[in-house]
Design a protein around this motif. Structure first.
Motif, PDB file in Angstrom:
ATOM      1  N   LEU A 135      46.238  22.130  31.865  1.00  0.00           N
ATOM      2  CA  LEU A 135      45.323  21.659  32.910  1.00  0.00           C
ATOM      3  C   LEU A 135      44.823  20.253  32.591  1.00  0.00           C
ATOM      4  O   LEU A 135      44.809  19.366  33.458  1.00  0.00           O
ATOM      5  CB  LEU A 135      44.146  22.639  33.013  1.00  0.00           C
ATOM      6  N   LEU A 136      44.427  20.038  31.348  1.00  0.00           N
ATOM      7  CA  LEU A 136      43.933  18.721  30.954  1.00  0.00           C
ATOM      8  C   LEU A 136      45.058  17.696  30.932  1.00  0.00           C
ATOM      9  O   LEU A 136      44.839  16.520  31.264  1.00  0.00           O
ATOM     10  CB  LEU A 136      43.269  18.820  29.584  1.00  0.00           C
ATOM     11  N   ASP A 137      46.255  18.120  30.559  1.00  0.00           N
ATOM     12  CA  ASP A 137      47.406  17.222  30.597  1.00  0.00           C
ATOM     13  C   ASP A 137      47.667  16.752  32.026  1.00  0.00           C
ATOM     14  O   ASP A 137      47.932  15.559  32.262  1.00  0.00           O
ATOM     15  CB  ASP A 137      48.634  17.936  30.038  1.00  0.00           C
ATOM     16  N   ILE A 165      30.392  20.118  29.686  1.00  0.00           N
ATOM     17  CA  ILE A 165      30.123  21.368  30.392  1.00  0.00           C
ATOM     18  C   ILE A 165      30.836  22.532  29.725  1.00  0.00           C
ATOM     19  O   ILE A 165      31.817  22.352  29.000  1.00  0.00           O
ATOM     20  CB  ILE A 165      30.553  21.311  31.876  1.00  0.00           C
ATOM     21  N   ARG A 166      30.306  23.723  29.961  1.00  0.00           N
ATOM     22  CA  ARG A 166      31.023  24.961  29.687  1.00  0.00           C
ATOM     23  C   ARG A 166      31.421  25.527  31.043  1.00  0.00           C
ATOM     24  O   ARG A 166      30.570  25.873  31.862  1.00  0.00           O
ATOM     25  CB  ARG A 166      30.157  25.955  28.913  1.00  0.00           C
ATOM     26  N   MET A 167      32.697  25.587  31.289  1.00  0.00           N
ATOM     27  CA  MET A 167      33.229  26.104  32.544  1.00  0.00           C
ATOM     28  C   MET A 167      33.339  27.622  32.475  1.00  0.00           C
ATOM     29  O   MET A 167      33.087  28.239  31.443  1.00  0.00           O
ATOM     30  CB  MET A 167      34.607  25.498  32.803  1.00  0.00           C
ATOM     31  N   LYS A 168      33.718  28.239  33.558  1.00  0.00           N
ATOM     32  CA  LYS A 168      34.042  29.658  33.538  1.00  0.00           C
ATOM     33  C   LYS A 168      35.393  29.841  32.861  1.00  0.00           C
ATOM     34  O   LYS A 168      36.188  28.900  32.753  1.00  0.00           O
ATOM     35  CB  LYS A 168      34.036  30.222  34.962  1.00  0.00           C
ATOM     36  N   CYS A 169      35.676  31.050  32.410  1.00  0.00           N
ATOM     37  CA  CYS A 169      36.835  31.299  31.564  1.00  0.00           C
ATOM     38  C   CYS A 169      38.133  31.358  32.373  1.00  0.00           C
ATOM     39  O   CYS A 169      38.141  31.204  33.594  1.00  0.00           O
ATOM     40  CB  CYS A 169      36.634  32.580  30.769  1.00  0.00           C
ATOM     41  N   LEU A 206      35.702  22.281  36.630  1.00  0.00           N
ATOM     42  CA  LEU A 206      36.147  21.296  35.658  1.00  0.00           C
ATOM     43  C   LEU A 206      36.719  20.064  36.355  1.00  0.00           C
ATOM     44  O   LEU A 206      36.418  18.922  35.979  1.00  0.00           O
ATOM     45  CB  LEU A 206      37.196  21.916  34.742  1.00  0.00           C
ATOM     46  N   ASP A 207      37.523  20.282  37.389  1.00  0.00           N
ATOM     47  CA  ASP A 207      38.124  19.183  38.141  1.00  0.00           C
ATOM     48  C   ASP A 207      37.043  18.309  38.783  1.00  0.00           C
ATOM     49  O   ASP A 207      37.075  17.072  38.698  1.00  0.00           O
ATOM     50  CB  ASP A 207      39.069  19.753  39.201  1.00  0.00           C
TER      51      ASP A 207
END
Length: 433
Positions: A207-209, A154-158, A171-172
């Protein structure tokens, strides 16, 4: 001195000198390895297709392939007609046309991004929540059923304040949905758009961590692409190249830099009629991206054209020629990936890519064979050139432009041989440069 006479070898420096120099450069050696690990050696898709979150469906990949085939049947029904539109030589006409059709039937999309940013817009939270969960379910099912594109995500919002919380939540939801469906697929790709400051990249990495720790995943498992769409992402207020900082700010998670043709052009004040991938402003941005990414393992992708191949045949042909020309231009500049916004773009994407690799493949195979076998020729190649030649052949194999058999026949090398030349040790390149 007679032939065969023993040479006298003498030195002047004590061994401690070399040891001291090596010790002093140890931090530099470590820094080189950390910052410039080289290309990962994995397949790079030739394009990325963007599909809005509300339009994405289980049959999207197959639907795009069918629509692309229908466009070919309607506007260029045979090899000669397709070649005439694009200016392909007689020798390339049949093999390129046949391979394009086969590709559209077998693997019409190499990389698909479900878009929750510009292509989706701002929706009620409940609606975007549902769309993100649905995207995760469909992608997980596609990988389980072997109907997925090789790369999907996906492309999420910035990370800008007005939409930050919404982007993080989407994203979550998406990643959590994949985990609950059996885990993250190997072809997972995420895109962070409209990045202007390196700190936004660091925030994405953190965030990914946090997500990896929550689910007990290996640290660094999830990477992401950085979308370059603003002038600030190329040149910082202090005059330095922001994009170079962004790569380091990703803490090893950056996989690509994607150029955003229209946002970037608009940011610089380029009028709508002149916003294109071959505008001088675009060339400058991509050149900076390319230099910043060189050696880091982060790959650069070109942007897209917004001229769609729709309408009467003459109009479709004009759009095809434009797209084909832009793609060939990008390939010559070592931008091996780009964006496609419409099913009608896919035939010319693959035609350009296949023609690019087939035109030069015999010469590249012959040169690499001479290098590998230490035989003479009219070009004196070095390890760096062998790396480029093998990389060219590997990319051609990955996308379907070339076959293993024909490369082995002309080069006398296996894929494993090509991979060894494509990823030499750092010293092998510098020793003979």
């Amino acid at each position: 001195m007679g032939q065969g006479q023993q040479e006298k070898v003498a030195t002047s420096l004590a061994g401690a000198v070399s040891e001291e120099i090596s010790a002093s450069l140890a931090p530099v050696d470590a820094e080189l390895e950390r910052r410039y690990p080289g290309d990962p050696g994995t397949r790079q898709p030739v394009h990325t297709v963007y599909v809005p979150g509300d339009a994405f469906a289980a049959d999207t990949v197959r639907s795009w392939g069918d629509r692309a085939l229908a466009a070919l049947d309607e506007h260029a029904p045979d090899a000669a007609a397709f070649a005439a539109v694009l200016g392909l030589s007689e020798e390339l006409a049949e093999p390129v046309h046949a391979r394009v059709r086969a590709k559209l039937e077998r693997e019409p999309i190499e990389d698909l991004r479900v878009d929750f940013e510009d292509g989706y817009g701002n929706r009620p939270d409940a609606e975007e929540d549902k769309a993100a969960a649905r995207a995760a379910r469909i992608i997980a099912e596609a990988y389980a059923e072997r109907t997925a594109a090789p790369y999907m995500g996906i492309r999420m919002k910035c990370m800008e304040a007005p939409v930050r919380a919404r982007g993080i939540r989407t994203l979550d939801i998406f990643l959590t949905g994949l985990m609950e469906a059996g885990g993250l697929p190997g072809g997972l790709v995420l895109t962070l758009p409209k990045v202007t400051y390196a700190e936004q990249v660091t925030a994405m990495a953190r965030l990914l961590d946090a997500f990896e720790k929550t689910h007990g995943l290996e640290p660094g498992r999830i990477g992401f692409e950085i979308q370059i769409e603003t002038s600030q992402s190329i040149l910082a207020a202090d005059g330095t190249a922001t994009v170079a900082r962004m790569i380091q700010a990703a803490e090893g998670r950056a996989t690509g830099l994607h150029y955003g043709t229209f946002d970037y052009s608009a940011c610089l004040g380029v009028s709508a009629a002149h916003q294109a991938g071959d505008h001088p402003a675009a060339d400058h941005a991509k050149a900076v991206m390319q230099v910043a990414a060189a050696g880091t393992g982060v790959r650069v992708s070109d942007g897209s054209t917004n001229v769609l191949p729709v309408g009467p045949t003459a109009k479709v042909h004009d759009a095809w020629r434009l797209h084909y020309g832009l793609t060939r231009r990008a390939l010559a500049r070592a931008y091996y990936q780009g964006w496609d916004m419409h099913p009608g773009h896919i035939p010319t994407r693959y035609a350009a890519v296949f023609a690019f690799y087939r035109e030069g493949f015999e010469q590249a195979a012959a040169r690499l064979s001479r290098y590998a076998n230490r035989t003479g020729g009219d070009v004196m190649d070095e390890p760096a050139t062998a790396k480029a030649l093998s990389g060219y052949l590997l990319r051609g194999l990955d996308c379907g432009a070339l076959d293993n058999g024909e490369v082995a026949r002309l080069a006398g090398l296996t894929r494993a041989d090509l991979e060894s030349f494509a990823a030499p040790r750092r010293g092998d390149l510098t020793a003979s440069a």
